[in-house]
Every structure is written in structure tokens, then in C-alpha cells.
Design a protein around this motif. Structure first.
Motif, PDB file in Angstrom:
ATOM      1  N   ASP A  46       1.176  26.018   3.226  1.00  0.00           N
ATOM      2  CA  ASP A  46       1.140  27.287   3.948  1.00  0.00           C
ATOM      3  C   ASP A  46       2.545  27.777   4.277  1.00  0.00           C
ATOM      4  O   ASP A  46       2.837  28.967   4.140  1.00  0.00           O
ATOM      5  CB  ASP A  46       0.324  27.160   5.234  1.00  0.00           C
ATOM      6  CG  ASP A  46      -1.165  27.005   4.975  1.00  0.00           C
ATOM      7  OD1 ASP A  46      -1.607  27.307   3.841  1.00  0.00           O
ATOM      8  OD2 ASP A  46      -1.881  26.569   5.902  1.00  0.00           O
ATOM      9  N   ARG A  47       3.437  26.878   4.686  1.00  0.00           N
ATOM     10  CA  ARG A  47       4.812  27.266   5.016  1.00  0.00           C
ATOM     11  C   ARG A  47       5.581  27.713   3.778  1.00  0.00           C
ATOM     12  O   ARG A  47       6.379  28.645   3.833  1.00  0.00           O
ATOM     13  CB  ARG A  47       5.537  26.121   5.722  1.00  0.00           C
ATOM     14  CG  ARG A  47       4.974  25.888   7.124  1.00  0.00           C
ATOM     15  CD  ARG A  47       5.673  24.786   7.832  1.00  0.00           C
ATOM     16  NE  ARG A  47       7.020  25.213   8.181  1.00  0.00           N
ATOM     17  CZ  ARG A  47       7.945  24.398   8.658  1.00  0.00           C
ATOM     18  NH1 ARG A  47       7.657  23.123   8.859  1.00  0.00           N
ATOM     19  NH2 ARG A  47       9.141  24.830   8.960  1.00  0.00           N
ATOM     20  N   ILE A  49       4.231  29.114   1.060  1.00  0.00           N
ATOM     21  CA  ILE A  49       3.696  30.438   0.710  1.00  0.00           C
ATOM     22  C   ILE A  49       4.252  31.504   1.644  1.00  0.00           C
ATOM     23  O   ILE A  49       4.650  32.587   1.210  1.00  0.00           O
ATOM     24  CB  ILE A  49       2.159  30.410   0.735  1.00  0.00           C
ATOM     25  CG1 ILE A  49       1.650  29.545  -0.424  1.00  0.00           C
ATOM     26  CG2 ILE A  49       1.577  31.820   0.656  1.00  0.00           C
ATOM     27  CD1 ILE A  49       0.170  29.245  -0.372  1.00  0.00           C
ATOM     28  N   GLU A  50       4.323  31.192   2.930  1.00  0.00           N
ATOM     29  CA  GLU A  50       4.865  32.142   3.909  1.00  0.00           C
ATOM     30  C   GLU A  50       6.332  32.453   3.610  1.00  0.00           C
ATOM     31  O   GLU A  50       6.755  33.605   3.635  1.00  0.00           O
ATOM     32  CB  GLU A  50       4.727  31.568   5.314  1.00  0.00           C
ATOM     33  CG  GLU A  50       5.234  32.486   6.399  1.00  0.00           C
ATOM     34  CD  GLU A  50       5.107  31.846   7.778  1.00  0.00           C
ATOM     35  OE1 GLU A  50       6.012  32.051   8.602  1.00  0.00           O
ATOM     36  OE2 GLU A  50       4.119  31.139   8.017  1.00  0.00           O
ATOM     37  N   SER A  51       7.116  31.437   3.294  1.00  0.00           N
ATOM     38  CA  SER A  51       8.534  31.639   2.979  1.00  0.00           C
ATOM     39  C   SER A  51       8.711  32.480   1.724  1.00  0.00           C
ATOM     40  O   SER A  51       9.583  33.342   1.661  1.00  0.00           O
ATOM     41  CB  SER A  51       9.239  30.296   2.774  1.00  0.00           C
ATOM     42  OG  SER A  51       9.232  29.554   3.959  1.00  0.00           O
ATOM     43  N   LEU A  52       7.884  32.239   0.731  1.00  0.00           N
ATOM     44  CA  LEU A  52       7.984  33.000  -0.517  1.00  0.00           C
ATOM     45  C   LEU A  52       7.641  34.470  -0.305  1.00  0.00           C
ATOM     46  O   LEU A  52       8.239  35.346  -0.934  1.00  0.00           O
ATOM     47  CB  LEU A  52       7.081  32.394  -1.591  1.00  0.00           C
ATOM     48  CG  LEU A  52       7.531  31.046  -2.133  1.00  0.00           C
ATOM     49  CD1 LEU A  52       6.475  30.477  -3.074  1.00  0.00           C
ATOM     50  CD2 LEU A  52       8.860  31.167  -2.852  1.00  0.00           C
ATOM     51  N   SER A  53       6.707  34.742   0.584  1.00  0.00           N
ATOM     52  CA  SER A  53       6.324  36.139   0.819  1.00  0.00           C
ATOM     53  C   SER A  53       7.407  36.904   1.571  1.00  0.00           C
ATOM     54  O   SER A  53       7.446  38.127   1.520  1.00  0.00           O
ATOM     55  CB  SER A  53       5.000  36.211   1.577  1.00  0.00           C
ATOM     56  OG  SER A  53       5.155  35.710   2.893  1.00  0.00           O
ATOM     57  N   GLN A  54       8.325  36.199   2.241  1.00  0.00           N
ATOM     58  CA  GLN A  54       9.402  36.843   2.991  1.00  0.00           C
ATOM     59  C   GLN A  54      10.715  36.861   2.224  1.00  0.00           C
ATOM     60  O   GLN A  54      11.680  37.464   2.659  1.00  0.00           O
ATOM     61  CB  GLN A  54       9.607  36.123   4.317  1.00  0.00           C
ATOM     62  CG  GLN A  54       8.409  36.202   5.229  1.00  0.00           C
ATOM     63  CD  GLN A  54       8.585  35.356   6.471  1.00  0.00           C
ATOM     64  OE1 GLN A  54       9.614  34.738   6.685  1.00  0.00           O
ATOM     65  NE2 GLN A  54       7.562  35.315   7.314  1.00  0.00           N
ATOM     66  N   GLU A  56      13.679  37.703  -0.469  1.00  0.00           N
ATOM     67  CA  GLU A  56      14.146  38.889  -1.161  1.00  0.00           C
ATOM     68  C   GLU A  56      14.183  38.610  -2.654  1.00  0.00           C
ATOM     69  O   GLU A  56      14.502  37.505  -3.082  1.00  0.00           O
ATOM     70  CB  GLU A  56      15.546  39.262  -0.684  1.00  0.00           C
ATOM     71  CG  GLU A  56      15.597  39.718   0.751  1.00  0.00           C
ATOM     72  CD  GLU A  56      16.998  40.111   1.161  1.00  0.00           C
ATOM     73  OE1 GLU A  56      17.791  40.485   0.285  1.00  0.00           O
ATOM     74  OE2 GLU A  56      17.297  40.027   2.353  1.00  0.00           O
ATOM     75  N   SER A  57      13.881  39.629  -3.440  1.00  0.00           N
ATOM     76  CA  SER A  57      13.886  39.483  -4.883  1.00  0.00           C
ATOM     77  C   SER A  57      15.315  39.330  -5.389  1.00  0.00           C
ATOM     78  O   SER A  57      16.230  40.039  -4.967  1.00  0.00           O
ATOM     79  CB  SER A  57      13.235  40.697  -5.543  1.00  0.00           C
ATOM     80  OG  SER A  57      13.359  40.612  -6.937  1.00  0.00           O
TER      81      SER A  57
END
Length: 68
Positions: A46-47, A49-54, A56-57
Motif C-alpha cells: 500500500d505504501r 502504491i501511494e508513493s508511486l501515485s505521488q 513526478e513523471s
């Protein structure tokens, strides 16, 4: 099965991961693990996935205006 490689005793191989941060053969903390996704704690997944969603590209290229 998880894989491990220990720098202290030189052993490597597979084992059933039940938690902890020590070599399954000699108990040294100087060991690397490679866990399968099914052996990772749900909280860790979960952590990640959360980090990946935040994140920057890195694929974005700057415009000419940003270069100046």
C-alpha cells in the motif's frame, strides 16, 4: 519463496520468509532479500502504491521557456 544472499557467510538460496532481517543460515544482518509480491506485507505494498501515485513523471521534457 524468497531469495537471499548473505555477505557475512556467503550463502545464498531460497527460503520461506516469515519476517525479520537476518540471514536464515547464520543470523547476520548483512543480508539481501528478494521477496515475491505474495510474501510482502500488505502495508508495504500500500505504501509503495501511494508513493508511486505521488511521484513526478521523469518523462516530461522542459519547454523552451523553462530552459531560460
Amino acid at each position: 519463496m524468497a531469495r537471499f544472499r548473505c555477505r557475512a557467510c556467503g550463502q545464498e538460496g531460497e527460503f520461506t520468509y516469515i519476517g525479520g532481517h537476518e540471514c536464515p543460515r547464520c543470523g547476520s544482518a548483512d543480508v539481501q532479500f528478494a521477496l515475491g509480491i505474495d510474501e510482502m506485507p500488505v502495508e508495504l505494498i500500500d505504501r509503495i502504491i501511494e508513493s508511486l501515485s505521488q511521484a513526478e513523471s521523469l518523462d516530461e521534457t522542459p519547454t523552451d521557456e523553462e530552459d531560460r
